[in-house]
Design an enzyme around this catalytic site. Structure first.
Site, PDB file in Angstrom:
ATOM      1  CB  SER A 181      -0.857   0.001   1.271  1.00 19.94           C
ATOM      2  OG  SER A 181      -1.541   1.229   1.407  1.00 19.94           O
ATOM      3  CE1 TYR A 240      -3.676  -1.849   5.553  1.00 17.26           C
ATOM      4  CE2 TYR A 240      -3.550   0.420   4.786  1.00 17.26           C
ATOM      5  CZ  TYR A 240      -3.679  -0.936   4.513  1.00 17.26           C
ATOM      6  OH  TYR A 240      -3.827  -1.363   3.212  1.00 17.26           O
TER       7      TYR A 240
END
Ligand code: NDP
Length: 256
Positions: free
Chosen positions: A143, A156
């Site tokens: 990501s 995250y």
């Protein structure tokens, strides 16, 4: 993006076996569909067995239940994949958006167990097969959260930063051996990602994508197929892609 180079495809036959985790929805499902079109045989895994098996039946693939955070489940999932050539570590996601001061240990544990330990466990289990294939390829769906941070995102972003570190480490450890390592780092993609992050809160999830033409899961699958079908001597280290309206996680130009 045109994937077919021809160089990776043995003439007159289908391509090798590609293993896709998190194939029951979103990006993983789109990758499975795209790789099937490209001629790969597929082993698809996720916790929701009904969804993964429905997709597998549609694509003429094998679908199995797997929880990547569970070592025994990973061992069973990988047991029939001795001829794997490509591994797409896609299973993952986010839980919550609290500042560190209010962090929920359970949310952090989930994020680290799935995004980091899960990726390691499937990779470890399949590395011998990938190497034995003579043209192995690990494609990790990381990501932009693996490259930048934002307030409320540390659980995250720290997990995806770990994925970035694992990709770089694998390239060092595997240099000279026939296993490519590609990190695909998307920005905002329209899937159930935000819905799952916010515990099924549809309004909060919709706000993430409000006024933005986000990337689609098919956009990510396109890039994965491109990386996978380069000639075997070409390693795309990292591919970063974002919607045109997104400069960073927190700098987004939204239509009114
Ligand atoms: P979804 O929530 O739609 O899909 C997540 C997938 O991961 C599902 O198939 C889910 O299947 C699977 N999964 C979750 N936990 C496990 C587990 N323990 N074992 C096996 N499979 C699991 O989100 P996306 O498709 O968007 O996410 C896919 C990947 O892309 C993730 O790694 C995410 O971090 C990454 N990503 C997403 C972005 C976005 O904006 N959407 C941006 C950048 C990266 P099941 O529930 O059936 O197990």
């Amino acid at each position: 993006m045109k994937a077919e180079s021809g160089a990776d495809k043995p003439s007159g036959s289908t391509r090798g076996l590609a293993v896709v985790t998190g194939a029951s929805a979103g990006i993983g499902e789109a990758i499975a569909r795209r790789l099937a079109q490209e001629g790969y045989r597929l082993l698809l895994g996720a916790r929701r067995g009904d969804q993964v098996q429905r997709l597998a039946a549609e694509l003429g693939a094998q679908g199995k239940v797997v929880d990547v955070s569970d070592e025994a489940s990973v061992a069973e999932f990988c047991s029939g994949a001795g001829d794997a050539q490509i591994l797409i570590n896609n299973a993952g996601g986010a839980r919550g958006a609290d500042p560190v001061a209010d962090a929920e240990s359970a949310d952090w544990r989930w994020m680290w167990e799935v995004n980091v330990l899960g990726l390691m466990q499937v990779t470890r289990a399949l590395l011998p097969a990938l190497e034995a294939s003579g043209r192995g390829h690990i494609i990790n769906i990381s990501s932009t959260a693996g490259l930048e941070v934002y307030e409320g995102g540390a659980g995250y972003t720290s997990a995806k930063h770990a994925v970035h570190a694992i990709c770089q480490t694998l390239r060092l450890e595997l240099v000279g051996r026939p296993v490519r390592v590609t990190e695909v780092s998307p920005g905002m993609v329209q899937t159930d990602f935000a819905l799952n992050r916010y515990g099924g809160d549809r309004e909060r999830a919709a706000a993430v994508y409000r006024g933005v033409t986000a990337l689609t899961a098919a956009d990510i699958a396109d890039v994965v197929a491109f990386a996978a079908t380069r000639p075997p001597h070409v390693n795309l280290d990292q591919i970063v892609l974002r919607p045109l309206q997104q400069a960073t996680a927190y700098k987004v130009s939204r239509r009114e």
